[in-house]
Motif scaffolding. Sequence first.
Motif, short mmCIF file in Angstrom:
data_model
loop_
_atom_site.label_atom_id
_atom_site.label_comp_id
_atom_site.label_asym_id
_atom_site.label_seq_id
_atom_site.Cartn_x
_atom_site.Cartn_y
_atom_site.Cartn_z
N GLN A 465 0.86 -1.18 0.00
CA GLN A 465 0.00 0.00 0.00
C GLN A 465 0.91 1.24 0.00
N ARG A 480 -3.53 1.29 -5.96
CA ARG A 480 -4.71 0.43 -5.94
C ARG A 480 -4.82 -0.35 -4.62
N THR A 484 -7.97 -0.20 -2.10
CA THR A 484 -8.74 -1.40 -1.79
C THR A 484 -8.78 -1.66 -0.30
N PHE A 486 -8.69 0.40 2.20
CA PHE A 486 -9.55 1.30 2.95
C PHE A 486 -10.86 1.60 2.21
N ASN A 487 -11.18 0.78 1.19
CA ASN A 487 -12.47 0.86 0.50
C ASN A 487 -12.71 2.28 -0.04
N GLN A 488 -11.75 2.79 -0.80
CA GLN A 488 -11.83 4.14 -1.35
C GLN A 488 -11.66 4.10 -2.87
N ARG A 489 -12.08 5.20 -3.53
CA ARG A 489 -11.82 5.39 -4.96
C ARG A 489 -10.86 6.55 -5.12
N GLN A 531 -9.29 -7.05 9.03
CA GLN A 531 -9.74 -6.92 7.65
C GLN A 531 -10.50 -8.19 7.28
N ASP A 532 -11.78 -7.99 6.95
CA ASP A 532 -12.64 -9.11 6.55
C ASP A 532 -12.63 -10.22 7.59
#
Length: 966
Positions: A465, A480, A484, A486-489, A531-532
Motif C-alpha cells: 500500500q 490500488r 482497496t 480502505f475501501n476508497q476510490r 480486515q474481513d
Amino acid sequence: MQRHASITIRLFLMLLILIGSIFGSIYWLTVPLIKENVFGLELHSNRQVLNIVYDLANRMYASTETYIDKTLSAHEQRLKSVLDLAEKHIEVSLRDGREAGLNDERIWQKIFDDLRAFDFGNGDYIWIADHNAHLLSHPDGEFNQRDMSNFLGPDGKQIIPTILEKIRKDKQGFYKYKWQRLDSDKVIDKYSYVKDFTEWGFIMGAGVYLDDIHSEVELQKQRAILDINKALKNIKIASNGYLYVFDSKGNMLFHPNRNIHGTNFSTQLNPVTKNPIYLDLMEVADTGKELYYKWDRPDDQGNYIYEKHSLVRHLSGFDWYISSSVYLDDLKASSVQLSQRILAMGFFAFLAAIVIAFLFAEWLTSPIKKLSSTAYKISRGNYAAKTGINRHDELGLLAESFDYMVDRLRDNINTLNSRVKARTKELSESNYQLRDAVHSMELAQTELRAVETRQRLILNALPAQVAYLDKEQRFIFANREYLTLFNQRVDEIEGKTLQEVVGYEMYQAIKPHIMEALEGKTGVYEYLFQQDGREMLTRRTVLPFYNEEQEEVVGFLNLSIDITHERETEKRLAEASKMKTVGQMSGGLAHDFNNLLTIILGNLIELQKHKSVPPELQDNLNPAIRATRRGADMTKRLLAFSRRQPLSPARIRLGALIHDLVDLLAAPLPDNIKLLTEIKQDTPDVYVDAAQMEDALVNLVLNAADAMSQGGELYLTVAGTQSDAAGIACGGFDEAISAGDYVLISVIDQGEGFTSRALKKAYEPFFTTKGTGAGSGLGLSMVYGFVKQSKGYLRIRNRGEIQEGESGAQIDLLLPAALGDEIECGVEQVGVTASPFSMAQSNALVLLVEDNQDVRQLVRNQLIGMGFAVIEANSGDEAVSLLAGLEEVSGVVSDVVMPGRKSGYDVAAMVKKQHPAAFAVLMTGYTENPPETDFEFNLLQKPFDADALAQAISPELVDKRSEDVK
C-alpha cells in the motif's frame, strides 16, 4: 472636454479623504488613549480613597489596642490598691480589737465578716484562704469556710492549690482562672491579684471578671465603628460610588443604603460567579485585584445587569473588610465626556479644512485643465496647438516643457513610423519561433503524462500500500492496494485527510510516526488491524518528502507491506525451536532413566530368581518389576517425542493397518461411542514405522474417546492430498509445509474440544487435561515426535474453527506419500540377525563396554551367568586399547553413546574386523536410526533383562536358560 474638468473634483476628494484620514487617525490614536488614562485616573482615585479609609480604620484599631492595654493596667493597679486597703483594714482591726481586750478568734471573725461584705465594683470581692487551701473568707456561702484542696475547676484542674503553689514561689502576682459570679452559676474567666501574708498564715486575693474588661473594649470598638460610619457617609467615588464595611460572617457593619446597613448579606449571590458575594469580596482582599460583578442601580432596583468594580482591604484586628463599590459606567463617564468634546472640536476643524481644500484644488487644477485641453487637440492631430500658460512656478515650467515636447514629437513621429514597420517584421518572425516552442512544450507534457501513467501502473502493481500526503496530511496519491484496503476510490480519497480515511483509532496510533516524518525523520513501525474478519499485520514505513531545495518537508510517503504470513512463519519457527529444545532435554532424560531402569529391572529379576528369597517377598517383587516396565514404556514415549527412538520404516498401506486397528479398538471403546472410518480410494502409501504408526493412532483414538463423556461418533479418515490443497493451505500446522504429495489422516471427535491453554501446550510432554493419575501427558508428545521423525506435520483444531456450530476436536496427521521404491531398513532391534555363536564355545571371552558402572556390573553378571568370561571397558577409547592385546574375542556387548572419541559402532566395527566370527550386540538408551554399516549387529533397547540379552546373543542361550530354570 468637460469630462476632463473632473480632475478638480477628484483632487478635492483625494484631499478630503486625506484630511479625513488624518483627523480619523488622530481621533482613534488619541481618544482611546485619553479615555483609558482618564479611566485609570478614576480607578486610581478609587484605590486612593479606599487606602485612606483603611489607614484611618487601622489607626482606630491601634488606638483600641492601646485602650485595652491601659484598661488592663488600670484594673491591675486597682486590684493592688484593694488588697493594700484590705491589709490596712486588717492591721487597724487587730490593733483596735486587742486594745479593747478581745481575743484573736473574735477579732479575726469580725475581720473576715467585714471583708466578706466588701464590694469594690461590678460584683467584685475579696477572698482569703489559708496555706492548706481552706477558704477562710468568701462572700459566697457555698465556698465560705470550705476546704478547696480537692475542688476542681471546669477544666478538671485544682484552682486554689495551684495558686498556692505559685504564690509560695512568687509571694504575689496576677493569675487567670475560671470562676462563677456571685449571682450566677455560669463559669467565666477571672483575673485576680493574689498576695501571700505569711505573718498571718493565709493568702488574700481580689479579682475582676474578664467579661467586664471585654465589655469596655467592645464599647470602645463600637465608638470606632461610629467614627468610621461618620467618615464614610461623606465619601463618594465618581458619581454613584461609595464605601462599605462588613465582617467575615457577612454582617454589613456600614452601608450608605439603610436597607442593607446592619444586615447579614451572606446569602446574597454574585450574579456573575453564582457564589456568595461576600466570599468573592474576601477572596480579592489585599490582592490588589478588583472584583468584577453585576448589581442593580438605585433608580433600577432588582435588575442586576449593571457592571461594578470593587476593591477590598482587610483590617484583621477588627476583622473588618473595607470595600469600595463603583459602577463601571460612572468610572467611564469622565472619559466619555472628554472624548465627545474632542469629537466636536474635530468636526468643526474638519469643516474648515474642507473649504480650504476645495479652494486649493481649484487653484491647483486650473493650469492642468489648460494642459489637458491642449493635449486633446494634439491627440486629434493638431500638432500646432500651444498651452498659453505663462507662470513662474513648476506648472509654468511644465507648460513650457510640454510645448517643447510637442515640437519634438512632431519631428519624431515620422522617424517612429519607419521603425515600427521594421519592428513589426521582426515580431512576425519571433511569433513563428514561439509557435514552435509551444509545440515542443506540448510534446514534453504528453511524454510527462505517459511517464506518470507508467509510474502509476507500476505502483498499482506493487504488492504494497503506497500513498503520498502533503504536510497538512491530505492525500495527493494512493495506489490500488491502498484504495482497496480502505475501501476508497481515486476521486474520493484525493484531498481527504489521513484521519478521515483510516479512522480516529488508527490515526491516534500512527500519529507519532507521522509527526516524526513531518519533522524530517524516517519512521518504521508495525500496525495490526482487522480486515474481513481476520487480523492483518503490516510493516509501515513513513518517508519525509522535501522540496527542490531539500530544506523543507512538504509531505510524506507511506509504504505498507502485509507481513502477517511472515510473522506467523516466525512464530511457527520459534515454536518448532522450542519443541526441539524440549525434545533434546526429554531425550537426555530418557537416556539416563533407561540406564537406571536397566539396573533396577535386571537386579529385581535376578532377585526374583534367587531361591533364598522367601515366598512372601515374591509378591512384593512382581509389582516392582511391572512398575519398572511401565517406566520403560514412558521413556519409550519420551524418545518418541524427542525423535530419538529407533524406527524401522517401511512402505505400508494404511487401509489394511486401520482395519486391523478397528478390530483392536473394538473392546477398549465404550458402548456409547461408535468408531467410523473413511479411507479414500487411490490413497497413496506412506513410508513409516508400522508399529509406531499404530501406537500413534491408538493414542489419538483413545484420547478422543476420553473427551466424549456423552458418547457419540468418532471418525477416522484417510485421504491423499497435496500441499496446495484448500484444506492444507489454510494453515494451522506446527510449521510451514514443503511442496509435495501427502496423506492426510484425521481423527474427529464430538467431545468438549480443546481449551486455548491446551491448544498451546498440547505437544509438551507431561501436559494433560485429565485428572490426577488418569494420564501421563505423553500421548500427544509421542505422536508429535513420531510425526516429526517421519518428516510429517501435525495440526490440532477445534471443530468450531472449521465450521460454526460444530463441537469437538480434530487432529490432522500429514505424512509424505510414498511414491517411489523405498527400501526397508535392514537393522532390527532384537533377534533379527542370527548370531554365529554356538553352545560349544563355553567360557568364551566377551568384551563388555559401558560407561555406567552399575549397568556394567549388572550386564557382567548376566554374561557370567550365561557361561561367558568377561573383560570390561568403561569407554570406547579404552575398549580399542584392550582389543590390541586380545588374541581371541567371541563377541562384544557395548553401549552406543559413551564419552570419548569412539562410539559403540566404532568398537563393534573393530571387533568384527579383527574377529569376523564374533557376535555384536549394541545397547542403547536412545539413538537415531542406526547408520549403515558393513557388519551385522543386534540392537538391544534399554532397559532389558537377561533373557533379552541372551536372545540378542543367540536364541540357543534362551533355550538353555529355560532348561536351567526348570
